[in-house]
Design an enzyme around this catalytic site. Sequence first.
Site, PDB file in Angstrom:
ATOM      1  N   HIS A  36      47.499  30.273  61.861  1.00 38.20           N
ATOM      2  CA  HIS A  36      46.934  31.364  61.053  1.00 38.20           C
ATOM      3  C   HIS A  36      48.056  32.122  60.331  1.00 38.20           C
ATOM      4  O   HIS A  36      47.924  32.476  59.157  1.00 38.20           O
ATOM      5  CB  HIS A  36      46.188  32.363  61.950  1.00 38.20           C
ATOM      6  CG  HIS A  36      44.927  31.849  62.578  1.00 38.20           C
ATOM      7  ND1 HIS A  36      44.689  31.881  63.936  1.00 38.20           N
ATOM      8  CD2 HIS A  36      43.807  31.314  62.029  1.00 38.20           C
ATOM      9  CE1 HIS A  36      43.490  31.389  64.193  1.00 38.20           C
ATOM     10  NE2 HIS A  36      42.933  31.026  63.057  1.00 38.20           N
ATOM     11  N   LYS A  66      30.072  31.502  68.399  1.00 35.44           N
ATOM     12  CA  LYS A  66      31.221  30.745  68.903  1.00 35.44           C
ATOM     13  C   LYS A  66      31.634  31.193  70.300  1.00 35.44           C
ATOM     14  O   LYS A  66      32.615  30.680  70.838  1.00 35.44           O
ATOM     15  CB  LYS A  66      32.408  30.916  67.948  1.00 35.44           C
ATOM     16  CG  LYS A  66      32.472  29.900  66.812  1.00 35.44           C
ATOM     17  CD  LYS A  66      33.849  29.904  66.171  1.00 35.44           C
ATOM     18  CE  LYS A  66      34.072  28.766  65.196  1.00 35.44           C
ATOM     19  NZ  LYS A  66      35.422  28.822  64.601  1.00 35.44           N
ATOM     20  N   ARG A 105      43.567  21.830  57.415  1.00 32.95           N
ATOM     21  CA  ARG A 105      44.502  21.134  58.298  1.00 32.95           C
ATOM     22  C   ARG A 105      44.440  19.636  58.122  1.00 32.95           C
ATOM     23  O   ARG A 105      45.423  18.956  57.966  1.00 32.95           O
ATOM     24  CB  ARG A 105      44.193  21.483  59.757  1.00 32.95           C
ATOM     25  CG  ARG A 105      44.609  22.865  60.133  1.00 32.95           C
ATOM     26  CD  ARG A 105      43.930  23.330  61.377  1.00 32.95           C
ATOM     27  NE  ARG A 105      42.533  23.655  61.106  1.00 32.95           N
ATOM     28  CZ  ARG A 105      41.788  24.380  61.903  1.00 32.95           C
ATOM     29  NH1 ARG A 105      42.270  24.826  63.031  1.00 32.95           N
ATOM     30  NH2 ARG A 105      40.541  24.652  61.588  1.00 32.95           N
ATOM     31  N   SER A 145      42.601  27.414  67.553  1.00 31.22           N
ATOM     32  CA  SER A 145      42.491  28.360  68.669  1.00 31.22           C
ATOM     33  C   SER A 145      41.827  27.708  69.875  1.00 31.22           C
ATOM     34  O   SER A 145      42.205  27.980  71.022  1.00 31.22           O
ATOM     35  CB  SER A 145      41.682  29.576  68.234  1.00 31.22           C
ATOM     36  OG  SER A 145      42.309  30.207  67.146  1.00 31.22           O
TER      37      SER A 145
HETATM   38  P1  ADP Z   1      39.310  27.814  64.020  1.00 29.80           P
HETATM   39  O1  ADP Z   1      39.050  27.019  62.765  1.00 29.80           O
HETATM   40  O2  ADP Z   1      40.413  27.300  64.879  1.00 29.80           O
HETATM   41  O3  ADP Z   1      38.104  28.261  64.793  1.00 29.80           O
HETATM   42  P2  ADP Z   1      39.406  30.276  62.657  1.00 29.80           P
HETATM   43  O4  ADP Z   1      37.951  30.301  62.415  1.00 29.80           O
HETATM   44  O5  ADP Z   1      40.013  31.477  63.263  1.00 29.80           O
HETATM   45  O6  ADP Z   1      39.952  29.112  63.526  1.00 29.80           O
HETATM   46  O7  ADP Z   1      40.157  29.902  61.311  1.00 29.80           O
HETATM   47  C1  ADP Z   1      40.297  30.791  60.256  1.00 29.80           C
HETATM   48  C2  ADP Z   1      40.944  30.080  59.105  1.00 29.80           C
HETATM   49  O8  ADP Z   1      42.266  29.723  59.465  1.00 29.80           O
HETATM   50  C3  ADP Z   1      40.257  28.779  58.708  1.00 29.80           C
HETATM   51  O9  ADP Z   1      40.345  28.631  57.321  1.00 29.80           O
HETATM   52  C4  ADP Z   1      41.081  27.734  59.391  1.00 29.80           C
HETATM   53  O10 ADP Z   1      41.040  26.512  58.695  1.00 29.80           O
HETATM   54  C5  ADP Z   1      42.451  28.357  59.294  1.00 29.80           C
HETATM   55  N1  ADP Z   1      43.332  27.844  60.335  1.00 29.80           N
HETATM   56  C6  ADP Z   1      43.218  27.941  61.663  1.00 29.80           C
HETATM   57  N2  ADP Z   1      44.217  27.304  62.298  1.00 29.80           N
HETATM   58  C7  ADP Z   1      44.997  26.763  61.314  1.00 29.80           C
HETATM   59  C8  ADP Z   1      46.150  25.942  61.290  1.00 29.80           C
HETATM   60  N3  ADP Z   1      46.720  25.517  62.395  1.00 29.80           N
HETATM   61  N4  ADP Z   1      46.634  25.578  60.105  1.00 29.80           N
HETATM   62  C9  ADP Z   1      46.033  25.974  58.969  1.00 29.80           C
HETATM   63  N5  ADP Z   1      44.931  26.717  58.907  1.00 29.80           N
HETATM   64  C10 ADP Z   1      44.416  27.111  60.057  1.00 29.80           C
END
Ligand code: ADP
Length: 163
Positions: A17, A41, A93, A131
């Site tokens: 993030h 979630k 990703r 996460s």
């Molecule tokens: P997750 O997709 O792990 O449940 P979130 O909903 O918190 O996580 O993700 C928020 C944003 O951050 C999304 O656009 C997700 O693609 C991006 N994100 C999460 N982890 C990464 C990562 N390792 N690399 C790039 N983007 C990420």
Amino acid sequence: MKRAIYPGTFDPITYGHLDILNRAIKLFDEIIITVAINPAKSPLFTLTERKELIEQVLGNHQEKKRVRIEGFDGLLVNFARQKKATAIIRGLRAVSDFEYELQMALMNRRLADEISTVFMMPHEKYTYLNSTIVKEVARLGGDVSNFVPPTVKRALLKKISQP
Ligand code: ADP
């Protein structure tokens, strides 16, 4: 003033993030990290805890003044409009992210044509990181130091040790 929102669950915030945030802050004047309440979630951390962790992680960040953290529940484009944001930042990703992200981006554009979704790719070393996997590794006793900042690691260990 170019403002973008960066929505997600952030349960908890990871180096992935942060990588995206650091890239986005170079393109926009202000980023609003938009923490989704997201009961569907079943987050490990409460909304307040997730926001506090981000706040702590951004503690000494160079660009802290240009980053805001807000909780949110509802239609994302309405939130973006309300905040006068012109872009939604999303991290990409792997190809597996693409289908869902494309669908969301097109739907959001249909709902609000003036708001663009901006996809950003993290450093290769974070492409496998999310996460959910970090929580799993922590639960199974693995070391998460390479995936989350120290404050988040401490909070994770404390949380999973609670009955
Ligand atoms: P997750 O997709 O792990 O449940 P979130 O909903 O918190 O996580 O993700 C928020 C944003 O951050 C999304 O656009 C997700 O693609 C991006 N994100 C999460 N982890 C990464 C990562 N390792 N690399 C790039 N983007 C990420």
